[in-house]
Motif scaffolding. Structure first.
Motif, PDB file in Angstrom:
ATOM      1  N   ALA A 277      -1.923  37.898  -4.256  1.00 49.66           N
ATOM      2  CA  ALA A 277      -2.713  39.016  -4.783  1.00 49.66           C
ATOM      3  C   ALA A 277      -1.845  40.258  -4.803  1.00 49.66           C
ATOM      4  CB  ALA A 277      -3.940  39.235  -3.914  1.00 49.66           C
ATOM      5  N   TYR A 278      -2.026  41.054  -5.830  1.00 48.28           N
ATOM      6  CA  TYR A 278      -1.326  42.352  -5.865  1.00 48.28           C
ATOM      7  C   TYR A 278      -2.217  43.392  -5.240  1.00 48.28           C
ATOM      8  CZ  TYR A 278       2.091  40.307  -8.984  1.00 48.28           C
ATOM      9  OH  TYR A 278       3.076  39.531  -9.503  1.00 48.28           O
ATOM     10  N   PRO A 279      -1.597  44.298  -4.473  1.00 50.57           N
ATOM     11  CA  PRO A 279      -2.436  45.337  -3.873  1.00 50.57           C
ATOM     12  C   PRO A 279      -3.055  46.177  -4.974  1.00 50.57           C
ATOM     13  CG  PRO A 279      -0.104  45.839  -3.576  1.00 50.57           C
ATOM     14  CD  PRO A 279      -0.183  44.464  -4.168  1.00 50.57           C
ATOM     15  N   PRO A 290      -7.649  44.114  -3.390  1.00 50.55           N
ATOM     16  CA  PRO A 290      -6.456  43.483  -3.961  1.00 50.55           C
ATOM     17  C   PRO A 290      -6.827  42.703  -5.220  1.00 50.55           C
ATOM     18  CG  PRO A 290      -7.021  42.539  -1.807  1.00 50.55           C
ATOM     19  CD  PRO A 290      -7.988  43.640  -2.063  1.00 50.55           C
ATOM     20  N   MET A 291      -5.833  42.595  -6.133  1.00 54.13           N
ATOM     21  CA  MET A 291      -6.094  41.915  -7.388  1.00 54.13           C
ATOM     22  C   MET A 291      -5.467  40.531  -7.339  1.00 54.13           C
ATOM     23  SD  MET A 291      -5.378  42.877 -11.205  1.00 54.13           S
ATOM     24  CE  MET A 291      -4.066  41.756 -10.920  1.00 54.13           C
ATOM     25  N   PRO A 292      -6.291  39.476  -7.346  1.00 58.77           N
ATOM     26  CA  PRO A 292      -5.706  38.128  -7.237  1.00 58.77           C
ATOM     27  C   PRO A 292      -5.007  37.751  -8.529  1.00 58.77           C
ATOM     28  CG  PRO A 292      -8.071  37.979  -7.575  1.00 58.77           C
ATOM     29  CD  PRO A 292      -7.746  39.450  -7.479  1.00 58.77           C
ATOM     30  N   ALA A 293      -3.764  37.222  -8.427  1.00 53.69           N
ATOM     31  CA  ALA A 293      -3.023  36.819  -9.622  1.00 53.69           C
ATOM     32  C   ALA A 293      -2.823  35.307  -9.630  1.00 53.69           C
ATOM     33  CB  ALA A 293      -1.678  37.533  -9.684  1.00 53.69           C
ATOM     34  N   VAL A 294      -2.691  34.725  -8.441  1.00 52.84           N
ATOM     35  CA  VAL A 294      -2.596  33.266  -8.330  1.00 52.84           C
ATOM     36  C   VAL A 294      -3.631  32.847  -7.304  1.00 52.84           C
ATOM     37  CG1 VAL A 294      -1.191  31.380  -7.447  1.00 52.84           C
ATOM     38  CG2 VAL A 294      -0.180  33.063  -8.995  1.00 52.84           C
ATOM     39  N   GLY A 311       1.546  28.567 -20.017  1.00 52.90           N
ATOM     40  CA  GLY A 311       0.272  29.269 -19.955  1.00 52.90           C
ATOM     41  C   GLY A 311       0.381  30.569 -20.713  1.00 52.90           C
ATOM     42  N   GLY A 312      -0.762  31.161 -21.007  1.00 50.54           N
ATOM     43  CA  GLY A 312      -0.770  32.400 -21.782  1.00 50.54           C
ATOM     44  C   GLY A 312      -0.240  33.557 -20.972  1.00 50.54           C
ATOM     45  N   SER A 313      -0.073  34.657 -21.653  1.00 50.18           N
ATOM     46  CA  SER A 313       0.430  35.846 -20.989  1.00 50.18           C
ATOM     47  C   SER A 313      -0.542  36.301 -19.909  1.00 50.18           C
ATOM     48  CB  SER A 313       0.617  36.951 -22.030  1.00 50.18           C
ATOM     49  OG  SER A 313       1.177  38.064 -21.412  1.00 50.18           O
ATOM     50  N   GLY A 314      -0.011  36.636 -18.769  1.00 48.26           N
ATOM     51  CA  GLY A 314      -0.855  37.132 -17.693  1.00 48.26           C
ATOM     52  C   GLY A 314      -1.566  36.040 -16.931  1.00 48.26           C
ATOM     53  N   SER A 315      -1.205  34.767 -17.176  1.00 50.06           N
ATOM     54  CA  SER A 315      -1.922  33.691 -16.499  1.00 50.06           C
ATOM     55  C   SER A 315      -1.414  33.493 -15.076  1.00 50.06           C
ATOM     56  CB  SER A 315      -1.793  32.402 -17.308  1.00 50.06           C
ATOM     57  OG  SER A 315      -0.435  32.113 -17.514  1.00 50.06           O
ATOM     58  N   GLY A 316      -0.308  34.124 -14.713  1.00 43.07           N
ATOM     59  CA  GLY A 316       0.161  34.047 -13.333  1.00 43.07           C
ATOM     60  C   GLY A 316       1.392  33.183 -13.138  1.00 43.07           C
ATOM     61  N   LYS A 317       2.059  32.848 -14.234  1.00 41.84           N
ATOM     62  CA  LYS A 317       3.231  31.981 -14.136  1.00 41.84           C
ATOM     63  C   LYS A 317       4.350  32.632 -13.329  1.00 41.84           C
ATOM     64  CE  LYS A 317       3.846  31.903 -18.625  1.00 41.84           C
ATOM     65  NZ  LYS A 317       2.808  32.832 -19.140  1.00 41.84           N
ATOM     66  N   THR A 318       4.699  33.849 -13.733  1.00 46.97           N
ATOM     67  CA  THR A 318       5.773  34.552 -13.041  1.00 46.97           C
ATOM     68  C   THR A 318       5.426  34.751 -11.584  1.00 46.97           C
ATOM     69  OG1 THR A 318       6.429  35.670 -15.045  1.00 46.97           O
ATOM     70  CG2 THR A 318       7.052  36.709 -12.977  1.00 46.97           C
ATOM     71  N   THR A 319       4.187  35.108 -11.350  1.00 47.66           N
ATOM     72  CA  THR A 319       3.762  35.356  -9.982  1.00 47.66           C
ATOM     73  C   THR A 319       3.922  34.108  -9.131  1.00 47.66           C
ATOM     74  OG1 THR A 319       2.157  36.892 -10.901  1.00 47.66           O
ATOM     75  CG2 THR A 319       1.876  36.273  -8.604  1.00 47.66           C
ATOM     76  N   LEU A 320       3.515  32.995  -9.663  1.00 48.79           N
ATOM     77  CA  LEU A 320       3.630  31.747  -8.908  1.00 48.79           C
ATOM     78  C   LEU A 320       5.107  31.426  -8.650  1.00 48.79           C
ATOM     79  CD1 LEU A 320       2.429  29.237  -7.633  1.00 48.79           C
ATOM     80  CD2 LEU A 320       2.462  28.129  -9.874  1.00 48.79           C
ATOM     81  N   ASP A 441      12.610  31.604 -14.975  1.00 48.07           N
ATOM     82  CA  ASP A 441      11.434  32.306 -15.497  1.00 48.07           C
ATOM     83  C   ASP A 441      11.709  32.766 -16.915  1.00 48.07           C
ATOM     84  OD1 ASP A 441       9.177  33.716 -15.972  1.00 48.07           O
ATOM     85  OD2 ASP A 441       9.383  35.108 -14.296  1.00 48.07           O
ATOM     86  N   GLU A 442      11.164  32.077 -17.873  1.00 49.27           N
ATOM     87  CA  GLU A 442      11.384  32.406 -19.293  1.00 49.27           C
ATOM     88  C   GLU A 442      12.868  32.594 -19.566  1.00 49.27           C
ATOM     89  OE1 GLU A 442       8.551  32.870 -21.193  1.00 49.27           O
ATOM     90  OE2 GLU A 442       7.016  33.743 -19.895  1.00 49.27           O
ATOM     91  N   ALA A 443      13.665  31.672 -19.074  1.00 51.33           N
ATOM     92  CA  ALA A 443      15.106  31.889 -19.101  1.00 51.33           C
ATOM     93  C   ALA A 443      15.670  31.891 -20.518  1.00 51.33           C
ATOM     94  CB  ALA A 443      15.805  30.835 -18.258  1.00 51.33           C
TER      95      ALA A 443
HETATM   96  N1  LIG Z   1       3.379  44.286  -9.829  1.00 49.65           N
HETATM   97  C1  LIG Z   1       2.108  43.975 -10.177  1.00 49.65           C
HETATM   98  N2  LIG Z   1       1.094  44.731  -9.706  1.00 49.65           N
HETATM   99  C2  LIG Z   1      -0.186  44.447 -10.032  1.00 49.65           C
HETATM  100  N3  LIG Z   1      -0.545  43.454 -10.853  1.00 49.65           N
HETATM  101  C3  LIG Z   1       0.432  42.668 -11.380  1.00 49.65           C
HETATM  102  C4  LIG Z   1       1.805  42.922 -11.073  1.00 49.65           C
HETATM  103  N4  LIG Z   1       2.549  41.998 -11.743  1.00 49.65           N
HETATM  104  C5  LIG Z   1       1.676  41.238 -12.439  1.00 49.65           C
HETATM  105  N5  LIG Z   1       0.395  41.621 -12.213  1.00 49.65           N
HETATM  106  C6  LIG Z   1      -0.823  41.019 -12.765  1.00 49.65           C
HETATM  107  O1  LIG Z   1      -0.899  39.698 -12.287  1.00 49.65           O
HETATM  108  C7  LIG Z   1      -1.347  38.800 -13.298  1.00 49.65           C
HETATM  109  C8  LIG Z   1      -0.328  37.664 -13.493  1.00 49.65           C
HETATM  110  O2  LIG Z   1       0.882  38.200 -13.950  1.00 49.65           O
HETATM  111  P1  LIG Z   1       2.191  37.331 -14.228  1.00 49.65           P
HETATM  112  O3  LIG Z   1       3.315  38.274 -14.466  1.00 49.65           O
HETATM  113  O4  LIG Z   1       2.372  36.342 -13.138  1.00 49.65           O
HETATM  114  O5  LIG Z   1       1.806  36.589 -15.565  1.00 49.65           O
HETATM  115  P2  LIG Z   1       2.676  35.622 -16.487  1.00 49.65           P
HETATM  116  O6  LIG Z   1       1.933  34.380 -16.603  1.00 49.65           O
HETATM  117  O7  LIG Z   1       4.059  35.555 -16.017  1.00 49.65           O
HETATM  118  O8  LIG Z   1       2.597  36.391 -17.878  1.00 49.65           O
HETATM  119  P3  LIG Z   1       3.748  36.593 -19.031  1.00 49.65           P
HETATM  120  O9  LIG Z   1       3.752  35.379 -19.847  1.00 49.65           O
HETATM  121  O10 LIG Z   1       3.224  37.756 -19.799  1.00 49.65           O
HETATM  122  O11 LIG Z   1       5.010  36.854 -18.328  1.00 49.65           O
HETATM  123  C9  LIG Z   1      -1.532  39.636 -14.559  1.00 49.65           C
HETATM  124  O12 LIG Z   1      -2.907  39.940 -14.691  1.00 49.65           O
HETATM  125  C10 LIG Z   1      -0.768  40.903 -14.275  1.00 49.65           C
HETATM  126  O13 LIG Z   1      -1.403  42.002 -14.897  1.00 49.65           O
END
Ligand SMILES: Nc1ncnc2c1ncn2[C@@H]1O[C@H](COP(=O)(O)OP(=O)(O)OP(=O)(O)O)[C@@H](O)[C@H]1O
Ligand SMILES: Nc1ncnc2c1ncn2[C@@H]1O[C@H](COP(=O)(O)OP(=O)(O)OP(=O)(O)O)[C@@H](O)[C@H]1O
Ligand SMILES: [Mg+2]
Ligand SMILES: [Mg+2]
Ligand code: NI
Lengths: 525, 314, 270, 493
Positions: A277-279, A290-294, A311-320, A441-443
């Motif tokens: 989760a992001y703060p 906190p904002m859950p991302a994964v 997955g689509g943009s913002g789905s949480g791939k990078t975060t995971l 990551d999206e290399a």
């Molecule tokens: N530093 C951050 N602070 C707060 N929220 C964040 C932060 N980074 C990402 N998020 C949020 O977390 C969620 C997941 O983001 P993430 O970057 O993991 O997505 P993604 O799947 O990699 O998307 P993309 O394909 O656009 O890269 C999104 O809703 C994003 O807005």
């Protein structure tokens, strides 16, 4: 008669020509695609047509005529009057092509006020109708919003709306969708084609994506180093390219590789109900939720296995991906490496984990320190574990550079390399310490087709040779086909589908996966 | 919005406390004794001791600090130990003069420098651009006390257009007031123009590179409108932040100009109080300046979204 | 490209000339710059005294040369002090964030809320009027500005991926800060440092005007300008000469700063 | 036509005479209030509100019959009761009158103020004092000015002065100006104006003292016609102002003292030979000529040349002798140590003296460096005796005893005193009790000789007050005290 006629165009940057002797034409209602690798002069050509070359570039010769009228001979005021209703342009970056300080209503109406005799109320009605047409809900209220209140895809649609509002006879679109994710990309392009058809506009579409060309263009012009190398109707040109460069482009399209069998072994790295989760943004007195991302993701990767995460943009791939490297703290669940819990490790114990794992980032430019020489970048990981003599490190770095095909470039700074070369440096840095696990990551997303192909090949070869496990984050299904053993699909922070590559691609079980597959453009023919 | 302002003001309390404490103790560290200064070379140890007692300076420092803080908390800044005046009204009175000059000067400077800087950026590399940059550097290298005297000699003495000394408030006689503040405003404005031209030019250059400028041009928007409607608000936003810093600083720091032009302003009050070791005045003025600084930056932050809506206030 | 070279050439020439003057002054000046001669005060320029004499009958040309050494020395030292303190604070608060940032931020705001020259005034009275006192006082007065700029750029740099890449390699935070973050603050810091250089020379002058500058009889351009002010009508050259040198020096420093920034940026340097 | 504008270099401190004051403040007060006695131009004491002063033969009782027909600004007549009321307030400790301690000291102790009748005031001392009348007349004591009791608030605090002077207080706008208006019922003395007595008839309707701190701005204001009197032009500007047609310079010797102080407890300077060497190294006439633009006369005596107690012997300035200076320094064990000379830029003369002294010492092989301090800091160092050498100035002392007293005394209790010598202290005490002028003069000559021998301070000169007026201002004269007098001045265009 053709709408746009370009003959013998020459564009110079100082003493150097970046576009030479380029001639082409676009007929009424036709879509011409301008393709070619990065830096071949596509954007420069587009900007020359609309008469807005950036400082440093000069229209050095040749004729550009719109509906028979020579643009270079026109006085500035007349040319300005042509911009908008005569020709409109959609830019690549949705984030920066709308003025952040102006309400979108004002920005859309501005062109109407300049080029039509409509009164304010009529202008507003036209804007609302257009916004509705491009699928923005509640358009009346949205007119008062600022660009930052919209997502990237919405902004690109608004941009398109504001251009199409003036019913331009020629629409120039310079990579209008590269910054968008696969689903949105398809939507925006379809919309653009549709609007153009309704209004009878011609399109000059600039892209590096052959998939788009095959789906949307009537004719295509292939450019290389500022010159046209091949031109013709799109389908035959892609099906039977004549010029060597075009052939290389077509060959660079991803193909599905043979399925591999991964010998069974205990998982190398394993996420158990991992949450991140992001703060939230809090103030001095209140802490926001906190904002859950994964959310509660379980995923295990075996030694030597390549797992694609889509997955689509913002789905949480990078975060995971980052959480699995412990670059982000987990808010729940645990992370196991080689059977050991590393969720809460720190200090020297964490260093062991760090030494075994690596990451390759999406943007090869921003992930390399621009003030370090390539050799030093690649040698830097060898500082740890301590003990290796500096001279040995450099020798090892040189060897690694040679291995990724960059022999002799160790002295350069990142800015002096092409995008593909930069990404090779990033890969070399990641692999020089022989990690057991690599997150990519999206290399390859930022690279153009031919270069992307080379980098994928490099990654695949290295993976085969060194046998590291890899989590490959991407939004591009083409790449998945080429490299993945297993596919994991994410949506809204959760895994919605998971399975061997061929199974997921050929018989998707989840709706979201199906939509993703449908939107992904593949070469037809 | 009101809540936000309140929050920001509350958040400034630690800073203000820090300012209060550091001013208080810094001033006591400095050698020099207000009683001695009043009594001069004829002071005897007894007369100094008497006077110090009368000023309340014979108590221990922490006690004095505590007393002062509780006084301030009750909204009372105390009395000047040299003139016996109440510090609060004194500051407000002097601040009027300083604020009039600084606001007028910065407004004029901004009105001249921002367009000049933007035009220079628009024609980057042209002779006009080079001229603007050189002019800015030249203005930056002239000390204000020197420039002020030159203006005084030329316009006050040689040409006799404005009076050399004196001041009346606008409430008394607006026309005369204009004459009195014309030169100090001009001096300050000239100095600030130097700073602002460079700033406006730099941020405009950045903005003009962005896509939405090209987009506006691609719509057929004429150049003047591109600059005015599209480049200006975006280029002005960063300038505004710096303007806030500059303004905050100037409101307390134009002692030199106030001295040259004989204006009863806050800066001169502070410098004179420092020279006289008038502790209550120094402490009051510094606290006030810090508050003004916080206030100006708050106003800037509130204004910022007007130019850059991405930064919403709350 | 063209701009870069013009900056470098003009800036380099101006600063070169000023530095040459200072170096020459270390070895030789036409007269002793602090030697007074009450019988020849306020002389106009002549073959004997190229730029005339000041109110104490000291040779203006010699004082200008000696002043170059002091002014440049004080300005350079002050800028270094301001940079050292400001960069340390800025790096710490930008990189560590959290409570460190809060505390440093409050301290920084406090210092910023003080009018710079008055801070210097107060500190000078404590430290005492000496060259090093001026350097320290002005350095402290300007450090918060540096800290603010550095913090701003650290905040944006720390979001860049190469910083994260360094962490992913297992590098310690300190190493990452010094090796990857610090060098990137160079461009804004250089631009700021060149402006600071000018501010310091002018601040020293204003301090002299208030009676607190570099202790006389040592000459600085600032105190020459301040003490020439009363004689602006009788002996205009007395103010014009140091004024012109200050302007020349500032122009040179600013142009060199721009050029240096461009040179240091590997993207534009090629 | 009716407004006379005079430059004031800094704001006044209060309207309470002799209490919260400085030189500027005194200069405003003496337009508003008057004392029983006041100074003439030559610093001798003359009756003012008193008809005359009668001293009893034992020197203990002073009787002041009040002049008839004197009214306060509020129309009330002046009575003996008013005088007693004001004097009693002055003598209260908590009021902090500047001269209370002077009237309650071993030398001069006022024991009673009596009013035998409505028109007579009598004051009694504990023992005879040569200083008593001078203290009452001193401008820095507010001339022990007499004001009406309505000048006080009900709680006894100061409100505003209601005096008997030629002008009444108009508007005081802090930091900008102090304005006085003519007192129509002023009872002027006959004759010519002199000092703070004589004919002080106000000739203009209003006087405005405009505060202009910056010297250059003040000069510009004069030239531009924004002020009518520049009472304190800098000596630097004189040659140019004199040359300008349409302006008159009024010079007048003042009774202050510019000097170089030496700390006789300093390891190096405690050797009298070293101090003498320093004195011999200075070319005093040259120094004074340079610093005062030839306006002041060099004098090694602390008693100003303008004083009636100055004698030809005191005006003799010993010649410079570099060889002797070197030899003495050598003998005193001077080996090139750097002396530190404290000075400030607040008073331009201190600074210039220090620069020239440093240079002259260098010619005698004595090295020194300047420590330029802010004034408050220098004053602090002065009062603690924490210095090696210092360029310093003493404000005007109107009695020769005070001219010596200001730097003579025991360092143990008064560290600021430069000359700590019990024998000299005894001589000084003698002069204070002695009322015969000739005998006092002789003692001062003896003290002068010792001063030149022991050199705890090097007296240099008393400065000159230079007032400048444009042609349309008539009747203005500078005098021994810096601050200007607005009575007797008229404007005619
Ligand atoms: N530093 C951050 N602070 C707060 N929220 C964040 C932060 N980074 C990402 N998020 C949020 O977390 C969620 C997941 O983001 P993430 O970057 O993991 O997505 P993604 O799947 O990699 O998307 P993309 O394909 O656009 O890269 C999104 O809703 C994003 O807005
Ligand atoms: N302002 C400029 N000054 C000098 N050279 C430039 C400028 N802009 C672009 N170029 C150069 O011109 C060439 C063509 O650039 P252009 O932007 O047209 O390429 P492109 O085909 O659009 O590439 P991409 O696919 O990366 O957008 C490149 O070599 C580029 O480096
Ligand atoms: Mg392009
Ligand atoms: Mg991502
Ligand atoms: Ni793509």
């Amino acid at each position: 008669m053709s709408l746009l006629e370009v003959a013998g165009l020459r564009i110079a940057a100082g003493a150097r020509d970046i576009v030479r002797d380029l001639s082409f034409s676009v007929a009424e209602g036709e879509t011409l695609a301008l393709v070619g690798e990065s830096g071949s002069g596509k954007s420069a050509t587009a900007r020359a047509v609309i008469g807005l070359l950036p400082p440093g570039l000069r229209h050095a010769g040749g004729r550009i005529a719109l509906a028979g009228q020579d643009l270079s001979a026109l006085p500035p005021a007349t040319l300005r009057a042509l911009r908008g209703p005569g020709m409109g342009m959609v830019f690549q970056e949705p984030m920066t092509s709308l003025n952040p300080a102006q309400r979108i209503g004002a920005q859309m109406a501005e062109g109407l006020a300049l080029h039509t005799t409509l009164d304010a109320a009529a202008r507003k009605r036209a804007c609302i109708a257009m916004l509705e047409r491009v699928g923005i809900t509640d358009p009346e209220r949205r007119l008062l919003a600022y660009p930052h209140e919209f997502s990237g895809g919405m902004r690109q649609r608004i941009m398109l709306a504001s251009v199409m509002l003036l019913r331009p006879r020629l629409l120039i679109a310079d990579e209008p969708t590269t910054a968008l994710d696969t689903l949105t990309q398809a939507e925006v392009l379809a919309l653009m084609k549709e609007l153009a058809r309704e209004q009878g506009s011609s399109i000059l579409l600039i892209t590096h994506d052959l998939g788009l060309v095959s789906r949307h263009a009537d004719r295509a012009l292939v450019m290389q180093s500022g010159q046209a190398v091949e031109e013709g109707p799109a389908a035959p040109l892609l099906a039977a390219p004549r010029h060597a460069y075009t052939r290389a482009l077509v060959a660079a399209l991803p193909r599905r590789g043979p399925a591999r069998v991964i010998p069974p072994a205990p998982p190398l790295i394993e996420a158990r109900s991992l949450s991140v989760a992001y703060p939230g943004r809090g103030g001095w007195f209140r802490r926001a939720a906190p904002m859950p991302a994964v959310q509660s993701v379980s995923l295990s990767i075996h030694p030597g296995e390549v797992v694609a995460l889509v997955g689509g943009s913002g789905s949480g791939k990078t975060t995971l991906g980052r959480a699995m490297l412990r670059l982000l703290p987990a808010s729940g669940g645990s992370l196991l490496f080689g059977g050991q819990d590393v969720t809460a490790r720190s200090g020297p114990a964490l260093l062991d984990f760090r030494l075994a794992c690596q990451i390759v980032f999406q943007d090869p430019y921003s992930s390399l320190d621009p003030r370090m020489r390539v050799r030093d970048i690649v040698a830097e990981p060898l500082r740890l574990p301590a003990g290796m003599a500096p001279a040995d490190r450099l020798a090892r770095a040189e060897a690694m550079l040679a291995e990724v095909g960059l022999a002799g470039l160790g002295d350069r700074f990142p800015h002096a390399l092409s995008g593909g070369q930069r990404q090779r440096v990033a890969i070399a840095r990641a692999l020089v310490r022989n990690p057991a696990f690599v997150v990519a990551d999206e290399a390859v997303s930022a690279l153009d087709a031919t270069v992307r192909q080379q980098v994928i090949a490099l990654l695949r070869d290295q993976q085969r040779k060194r046998g590291f496990a890899c989590l490959f984050v991407t939004h591009d299904l083409g790449v998945v086909e080429e490299i993945a053993d297993r596919v994991v699909v994410m949506q809204h922070g959760r895994i919605v589908e998971e399975g061997p590559r061929d199974q997921v691609l050929d018989a998707p079980a989840h709706d979201y996966t199906r939509a993703l597959l449908a939107a992904s453009v593949r070469l037809q023919g | 919005m009101a809540l936000y302002v309140l929050k920001r003001l509350l958040a400034a309390i630690p800073t203000l406390l820090l300012v209060a404490a550091s001013v208080f103790f810094l001033m006591r560290l400095i050698p020099g004794d207000p009683a001695l200064l009043i009594l001069g070379d004829a002071a005897t140890p007894e007369s100094v001791a008497d006077l110090r007692a009368a000023m309340g300076l014979d108590r221990s420092l922490p006690v004095q600090f505590g007393l002062w803080l509780s006084q301030v908390a009750a909204g009372d800044l105390g009395l000047s130990i040299t003139s016996g005046e109440a510090v609060g009204p004194l500051i407000l009175d002097r601040f009027g003069v300083t604020a009039a000059i600084v606001l007028a000067a910065v407004a004029i400077a901004a009105l001249v420098a921002v367009p000049a800087g933007m035009l220079a950026a628009w024609r980057q590399g042209s002779w006009g651009d080079i001229a603007a940059v050189s002019l800015a550097t030249l203005l930056l290298s002239i000390p204000s006390f020197w420039l002020g005297l030159i203006l005084l000699l030329v316009f006050g003495l040689k040409l006799g257009w404005v009076p050399v000394v004196g001041y009346v408030t606008f409430a008394e006689d607006a026309w005369a007031a204009l004459g009195y503040i014309a030169l100090p405003v001009a001096t300050l404005a000239l100095v600030e123009i130097g700073v602002l031209i460079r700033m406006a030019r730099a941020s405009t250059i950045e903005v003009l590179r962005l896509d939405y400028i090209a987009h506006a041009r691609a719509k057929g928007v004429p150049e003047h409108r591109v600059l005015l409607r599209h480049a200006f608000p975006n280029a002005f936003a960063p300038t505004l932040t710096l303007l806030g810093l500059v303004l905050g600083n100037l409101l307390g720091g134009i002692a030199v100009i106030e001295t040259v032009f004989t204006l009863p302003g806050l800066g001169r009050l502070l410098v004179e109080a420092i020279f006289a070791r008038d502790y209550p005045v120094i402490q009051g003025v510094m606290l006030f300046i810090a508050l003004v600084y916080v206030g100006v930056n708050l106003v800037v932050d509130l204004l910022y979204p007007v130019f850059d809506p991405r930064v919403a206030a709350s | 490209m063209k701009r870069l070279r013009l900056n470098l050439v003009i800036g380099g020439t101006l600063m070169g000339a000023v530095l040459a003057l200072a170096v020459l002054a270390l070895a030789w000046t036409p007269y002793d710059p602090v030697r007074t001669n009450l019988r020849r005060r306020l002389r106009p320029p002549s073959a004997e005294y190229w730029l005339g004499t000041d109110e104490f009958g000291r040779d203006v040309a010699s004082r200008l040369m000696a002043g170059a050494v002091t002014s440049l020395g004080v300005a350079a030292a002050t800028v270094l002090v301001a940079l050292a303190i400001g960069i340390a604070i800025g790096l710490a608060s930008g990189f560590l964030r959290g409570w460190v940032d809060r505390v440093l931020g409050a301290v920084n705001d406090t210092l910023l809320a003080f009018p710079g020259i008055l801070l210097a005034l107060g500190l000078l009275a404590v430290i005492g009027p000496s060259r090093s006192g001026i350097v320290l006082a002005l350095g402290l007065a300007y450090a918060p500005t540096v800290a603010r700029v550095v913090r701003g750029s650290v905040l944006s740099i720390r979001e860049r991926e190469f910083v994260e890449a360094s962490r992913a390699l297992g590098n310690s935070e300190g190493y990452t800060l010094l090796r990857h973050v610090l060098p990137h603050t160079a461009a804004p810091v250089i631009v700021l440092a060149t402006s600071l250089f000018g501010w310091v020379i002018l601040s020293e002058s204003a301090l002299s005007f208030l009676g607190l500058g570099v202790p006389p009889p040592a000459a600085t351009w600032g105190n020459m300008l301040a003490s020439a002010r009363p004689f602006m009508a009788e002996a205009p050259l007395l103010s014009i000469a140091p004024g012109a040198l200050i302007a020349m020096c500032l122009l040179g420093v600013n142009l060199l700063g721009d050029a240096l920034r461009d040179l240091l940026d590997p993207r534009d340097g090629a | 036509q009716d407004l006379l504008r005079i430059r004031l270099n800094a704001d006044i401190r209060s309207t309470d005479p002799g209490v919260n004051r400085d030189g500027n403040t005194d200069g405003i007060h003496w337009h508003i209030v008057e004392g029983l006695v006041a100074l003439r131009d030559d610093a001798t004491v003359a009756p003012m509100l008193a008809e005359r002063v009668d001293v009893s033969p034992d020197g203990l009782t002073y009787t002041f019959p009040l002049r008839a027909g004197i009214r306060f600004h509020n129309g009330q007549p002046l009575t003996a009761g008013d005088v007693a009321f004001a004097m009693q307030r002055y003598m209260r400790r908590e009021v902090n009158w500047r001269c209370r301690a002077d009237l309650d000291s071993a030398v001069t102790r006022l024991v009673a103020v009596e009013t035998p009748d409505d028109r007579t005031v009598a004051m009694r001392l504990e023992k005879p004092s040569a200083l008593f009348l001078t203290i009452l007349a001193r401008p820095d004591c507010g001339q022990a000015g007499i004001w009406h009791r309505d000048s006080l608030n009900a709680d006894g605090s100061w409100r505003a002065p209601i005096g008997t002077g030629p002008f009444r207080l108009g508007e005081w706008r802090r930091g900008q100006f102090v304005e006085l208006t003519r007192f129509a019922d002023y009872a002027a003395l006959p004759g010519e104006p002199t000092g703070l007595v004589g004919n002080k008839a106000p000739l203009v309707e209003r006087v405005r003292f405009t505060i202009i701190p910056d010297e250059a701005a003040a000069r510009a204001a004069l030239l531009a016609g924004n002020i009518d009197i520049l009472p304190d032009a800098r000596s630097r500007d004189l040659p140019e102002l004199r040359a300008r047609p349409g302006f008159t310079v009024h010079s007048s010797p003042s009774m202050d003292l510019q000097a170089v102080l030496m700390q006789t407890r300093d390891p190096l300077l405690q050797d009298v030979r070293m101090r003498r060497a320093i004195a011999l190294a200075l070319d005093v006439p040259e120094l004074v000529r340079a610093v005062s633009e030839g306006g002041s006369r060099p004098s090694r005596s602390p008693i100003p040349p303008a004083s009636g107690f100055n004698t030809p012997a005191m005006l003799d300035v010993p010649a410079r002798d570099l060889a002797q200076a070197r030899r003495l320094a050598q003998e005193a064990g001077y080996r090139g140590q750097k002396l530190r000379i404290i000075t400030t830029r607040r008073w331009e003369a201190f600074y210039e003296i220090a620069v020239v002294v440093q240079d002259m010492l260098k010619e005698a092989g004595i090295e020194s460096e300047l420590e330029v301090l802010e004034w408050a800091t220098q004053l602090d160092r002065y009062s603690r005796g924490d210095y090696q050498m210092m360029a310093f100035g003493f404000s005007a002392r109107l009695d020769p005893s005070l001219s010596y007293e200001m730097f003579t005394g025991p360092k143990a209790t008064q560290p600021r005193k430069a000359w700590d010598n019990p024998a000299v202290q005894a001589l000084l005490d003698q002069t204070m009790a002695e009322t015969d002028a000739n005998r006092r003069r002789a003692t001062f000559e003896a003290m002068h000789a010792r001063l030149l021998e022991e050199v705890p301070i090097i007296a240099l000169y008393s400065s000159t007050t230079n007032g400048v007026t444009p042609r349309h201002v008539q009747g203005y004269r500078s005098w021994a005290v810096d601050a200007p007098r607005a009575w007797g001045v008229r404007i005619s265009r």
